[in-house]
Design a protein around this motif. Structure first.
Motif, PDB file in Angstrom:
ATOM      1  N   UNK A   1      -2.992-116.988  23.913  1.00 17.09           N
ATOM      2  CA  UNK A   1      -3.692-118.296  22.989  1.00 17.09           C
ATOM      3  C   UNK A   1      -2.766-118.797  21.982  1.00 17.09           C
ATOM      4  N   UNK A   2      -1.856-117.869  21.263  1.00 17.79           N
ATOM      5  CA  UNK A   2      -1.012-118.459  20.155  1.00 17.79           C
ATOM      6  C   UNK A   2       0.368-118.861  20.769  1.00 17.79           C
ATOM      7  N   UNK A   3       0.673-118.234  21.859  1.00 16.02           N
ATOM      8  CA  UNK A   3       1.903-118.638  22.475  1.00 16.02           C
ATOM      9  C   UNK A   3       1.890-118.942  23.976  1.00 16.02           C
ATOM     10  N   UNK A   4       0.766-118.578  24.600  1.00 20.96           N
ATOM     11  CA  UNK A   4       0.432-118.885  26.059  1.00 20.96           C
ATOM     12  C   UNK A   4      -1.157-118.816  26.074  1.00 20.96           C
TER      13      UNK A   4
ATOM     14  N   UNK B   1      -3.536-117.480  28.841  1.00 24.57           N
ATOM     15  CA  UNK B   1      -4.015-116.835  30.075  1.00 24.57           C
ATOM     16  C   UNK B   1      -4.985-117.311  31.029  1.00 24.57           C
ATOM     17  N   UNK B   2      -4.510-117.566  32.422  1.00 24.47           N
ATOM     18  CA  UNK B   2      -5.168-118.288  33.378  1.00 24.47           C
ATOM     19  C   UNK B   2      -5.472-119.686  32.669  1.00 24.47           C
ATOM     20  N   UNK B   3      -4.375-120.474  32.395  1.00 28.99           N
ATOM     21  CA  UNK B   3      -4.601-121.698  31.796  1.00 28.99           C
ATOM     22  C   UNK B   3      -5.641-122.700  32.551  1.00 28.99           C
ATOM     23  N   UNK B   4      -5.439-122.596  33.819  1.00 32.81           N
ATOM     24  CA  UNK B   4      -6.369-123.655  34.609  1.00 32.81           C
ATOM     25  C   UNK B   4      -7.754-123.298  34.325  1.00 32.81           C
ATOM     26  N   UNK B   5      -7.992-122.044  33.995  1.00 34.46           N
ATOM     27  CA  UNK B   5      -9.543-121.560  33.598  1.00 34.46           C
ATOM     28  C   UNK B   5      -9.887-121.633  32.288  1.00 34.46           C
ATOM     29  N   UNK B   6      -8.909-121.299  31.332  1.00 31.96           N
ATOM     30  CA  UNK B   6      -9.274-121.458  29.822  1.00 31.96           C
ATOM     31  C   UNK B   6      -8.407-122.219  29.038  1.00 31.96           C
ATOM     32  N   UNK B   7      -7.886-123.190  29.733  1.00 33.41           N
ATOM     33  CA  UNK B   7      -7.119-124.280  28.950  1.00 33.41           C
ATOM     34  C   UNK B   7      -8.022-124.956  27.961  1.00 33.41           C
ATOM     35  N   UNK B   8      -9.451-125.099  28.312  1.00 32.28           N
ATOM     36  CA  UNK B   8     -10.182-125.755  27.303  1.00 32.28           C
ATOM     37  C   UNK B   8     -10.032-125.086  25.774  1.00 32.28           C
ATOM     38  N   UNK B   9      -9.465-123.807  25.480  1.00 38.63           N
ATOM     39  CA  UNK B   9      -9.286-123.229  24.357  1.00 38.63           C
ATOM     40  C   UNK B   9      -8.509-124.275  23.514  1.00 38.63           C
ATOM     41  N   UNK B  10      -7.683-125.124  23.849  1.00 38.16           N
ATOM     42  CA  UNK B  10      -6.876-125.895  22.993  1.00 38.16           C
ATOM     43  C   UNK B  10      -7.811-126.835  22.435  1.00 38.16           C
ATOM     44  N   UNK B  11      -9.010-127.345  23.151  1.00 36.90           N
ATOM     45  CA  UNK B  11      -9.802-128.325  22.340  1.00 36.90           C
ATOM     46  C   UNK B  11     -10.753-127.859  21.136  1.00 36.90           C
ATOM     47  N   UNK B  12     -10.879-126.449  21.093  1.00 35.74           N
ATOM     48  CA  UNK B  12     -11.684-125.906  20.049  1.00 35.74           C
ATOM     49  C   UNK B  12     -10.847-125.119  19.088  1.00 35.74           C
TER      50      UNK B  12
ATOM     51  N   UNK C   1       1.559-125.661  24.951  1.00 32.05           N
ATOM     52  CA  UNK C   1       2.615-125.310  26.196  1.00 32.05           C
ATOM     53  C   UNK C   1       3.005-123.722  26.126  1.00 32.05           C
ATOM     54  N   UNK C   2       2.893-123.027  27.243  1.00 29.78           N
ATOM     55  CA  UNK C   2       3.196-121.639  27.485  1.00 29.78           C
ATOM     56  C   UNK C   2       4.673-121.589  26.975  1.00 29.78           C
ATOM     57  N   UNK C   3       4.833-120.594  26.039  1.00 27.21           N
ATOM     58  CA  UNK C   3       6.138-120.143  25.826  1.00 27.21           C
ATOM     59  C   UNK C   3       6.772-119.450  27.085  1.00 27.21           C
TER      60      UNK C   3
END
Length: 587
Positions: free
Chosen positions: A393-396, A398-409, A415-417
């Protein structure tokens, strides 16, 4: 408990207590009893399911407490992650109730001193997987400033220290149960009503259950044998209660507890006396450059300018190597030859190579890398290490398609390193081989062990915790260098942008005062080098392997026990009547 909710809250609070043993409170001694309230709570669970729930909630409390500094960045997602990782403690809760619930016995008490630490190590091993957050907050790491514990780390790594801390906690819990049992026995049977075993009939208090009272039978002729039935013995009364037997049984339960605690002390003494020690092999002068907090749109350029000025002030102090922190250079050196020339000029002025950390999009490969780059008087030497284990979550994500909403909270990675694919040793100056790590890679025992086996004389960790500047995170991170140094018998430098920066010798002790959070300075450390191989470097994670064997044997035993319990009882032979009985006359 007044309600399920109150019990759940108490479980979460009890699980959070061990966090006080870590920096910044650093109450290292508290770790040896911090698990006792949690253990005592779980053992009173009325059912196995409730024990697993108490384990989960305690694990959630522990993860939130140890990682609470993530809340400003990840917000509610911190609790979500903690809840998922807390599930790892649910089986441990079942083990606690299985071995300590209900009527205690010397056998189960002895088993608990082996099985519960083994189960705890399995939890730590599982959550140490980099995709689950890595081994931050391992219980043994709380002992980073305790010399006997660091000697144990040189034998079995942080894993051995964690296991022995849990042994002491289980021993103290058993002694608490012994004391409770003595008090209950002193007050007579009335105080022991409601005691139960792990079958779900109640919590059990004294460590012994009251004997069953035989049911009287009517004196008379047996319908088959014609003999007279014996009168049953009179039931026990309050005046005739088996208090001596209960007291003796409770006292015997205390013996394994004391033996376990004494065994830990003896093992620590043996490690201090006989474990291989690193052999002194001279000193090396390492300069750590910490620019301090620099914010704003032009932060990367201002940070570089500040580090340049601090490094130039080292001229005349004869350092052998100058180390900058993580993300200290925000430009790819191939695309910015002017920056590379400035670094080379600094190297010539100071008379030492510079180890910087480039956090930028590479010109020769797609994506953003965090890379340790060695720069000499002629520019980059070609030695480069790309960070392999990224912060979830800090540098990538995991499973961005499923957990990408974390960037909104929260402040999750947009962007994944990209990852490196191998560890690297660098030749930094005459005869000095260094093994670089980046950020939370210093939390992984296997990485520093591998570098040592490959020939590293000095371990280096470049870090940046500026996002968590006012929290416990900087001190927690810096403390890991002590454990890694003790495990490997190699000194370790922890260099950061904003503190805490620290240096530890081959035995884990401090080699000079640390640079505090937010300080902006450069400091030269005389770092003792060492040769030799510690038991941990030679044998690796043997405590984890031993714990895995214990848990496997337990699972096999429980499986056999379950099969025997579920097997149908054999049918007896058909009953035959006496010759000439009224039921079958004439037979």
């Amino acid at each position: 408990m007044a309600s399920r909710w109150s019990r759940g809250g108490i479980a979460a609070l009890a699980g959070a207590l061990p966090a006080l043993a870590f920096p910044a409170p650093s109450l290292w001694w508290f770790a040896y009893g911090a698990l006792v309230p949690w253990i005592l709570l779980i053992r009173t669970a009325p059912t196995a399911r409730r024990a697993m729930l108490d384990g989960w909630l305690g694990g959630l409390g522990f993860m939130v407490a140890v990682h609470h500094w993530l809340l400003p960045s990840l917000h509610v997602f911190t609790v979500v992650i903690a809840a998922l990782l807390g599930l790892l403690w649910a089986p441990w809760g079942w083990l606690v109730r299985r071995l300590l619930g209900g009527a205690a016995s010397p056998g189960r008490a002895t088993a608990s001193l082996v099985v519960l630490p083994s189960g705890w190590l399995m939890v730590e091993l599982a959550r140490s997987w980099e995709n689950l957050g890595g081994p931050w907050g391992l219980l043994g790491s709380s002992q980073w400033q305790v010399a006997p514990a660091l000697r144990l780390a040189s034998v079995g790594g942080v894993w051995l220290v964690s296991a022995l801390v849990v042994v002491v906690n289980v021993g103290l819990a058993l002694l608490a149960l012994t004391l409770a049992g003595r008090l209950a026995a002193a007050h007579g049977p009335a105080s022991r009503t409601g005691a139960s075993g792990p079958d779900g009939t109640g919590p059990g208090v004294t460590g012994a259950t009251a004997p069953e009272v035989p049911t009287p039978r009517t004196t008379g002729q047996s319908p088959t044998s014609g003999t007279t039935a014996q009168s049953p013995p009179a039931p026990h009364t309050a005046a005739q209660s088996p208090a001596p037997r209960t007291t003796a049984r409770v006292a015997v339960t205390a013996v394994p507890a004391c033996a376990g605690i004494l065994a830990v002390a003896a093992l620590a003494a043996a490690a201090s006396a006989w474990a291989p020690r690193p052999q002194a092999a001279g000193e090396v002068r390492i300069a750590v450059v910490q620019p301090g907090v620099i914010d704003g749109v032009s932060g990367p350029q201002k940070r570089f300018d500040r580090q340049e000025a601090l490094t130039r002030a080292l001229a005349g102090q004869d350092p052998d190597l100058v180390v900058w922190g993580e993300s200290s250079v925000g430009f790819d050196l191939a695309e910015r030859p002017d920056v590379a020339r400035r670094l080379a000029t600094l190297s010539r002025e100071v008379g030492a190579d510079l180890l910087v950390n480039v956090d930028a999009r590479r010109s020769d490969r797609p994506g953003i890398f965090k890379s340790s780059v060695l720069v000499g008087p002629g520019g980059p030497t070609g030695d480069r290490y790309d960070k392999m284990r990224l912060v979830p979550f800090g540098e990538y994500i995991p499973a961005r398609s499923l957990l990408g909403w974390a960037t909104s909270v929260g402040k999750a990675a947009g962007e994944d390193r990209r990852r490196g694919d191998r560890q690297v040793l660098m030749d930094a100056g005459p005869g000095l081989r260094v093994g670089p790590l980046v950020c939370f890679e210093s939390a992984f025992p296997d990485m520093s062990r591998r570098l040592t086996r490959d020939g590293a004389q000095l371990l280096l960790a470049q870090s940046a915790t500026s996002s968590f500047q006012s929290s416990w995170a900087p001190e927690q991170h810096a403390s890991l260098a002590a454990v890694r140094a003790a495990e490997t018998g190699r000194p370790m430098v922890h260099a950061t942008l904003t503190g805490v920066s620290a240096v530890h010798g081959p035995d884990g002790s401090r080699a000079g005062a640390p640079i505090g959070a937010s300080a902006s300075t450069a400091k030269v450390y005389d770092v003792p080098l060492a040769t030799g191989t510690t038991a941990y470097v030679r044998w690796g994670d043997w405590p984890v392997h031993g714990a895995l064997v214990v848990v496997t044997v337990l699972c096999a035993a429980e499986g056999v026990r379950s099969l025997r319990r579920s097997a149908p009882e054999p049918h007896g032979p058909r009953a035959r009547t006496v010759h000439g009985s009224p039921a079958h006359p004439g037979r």
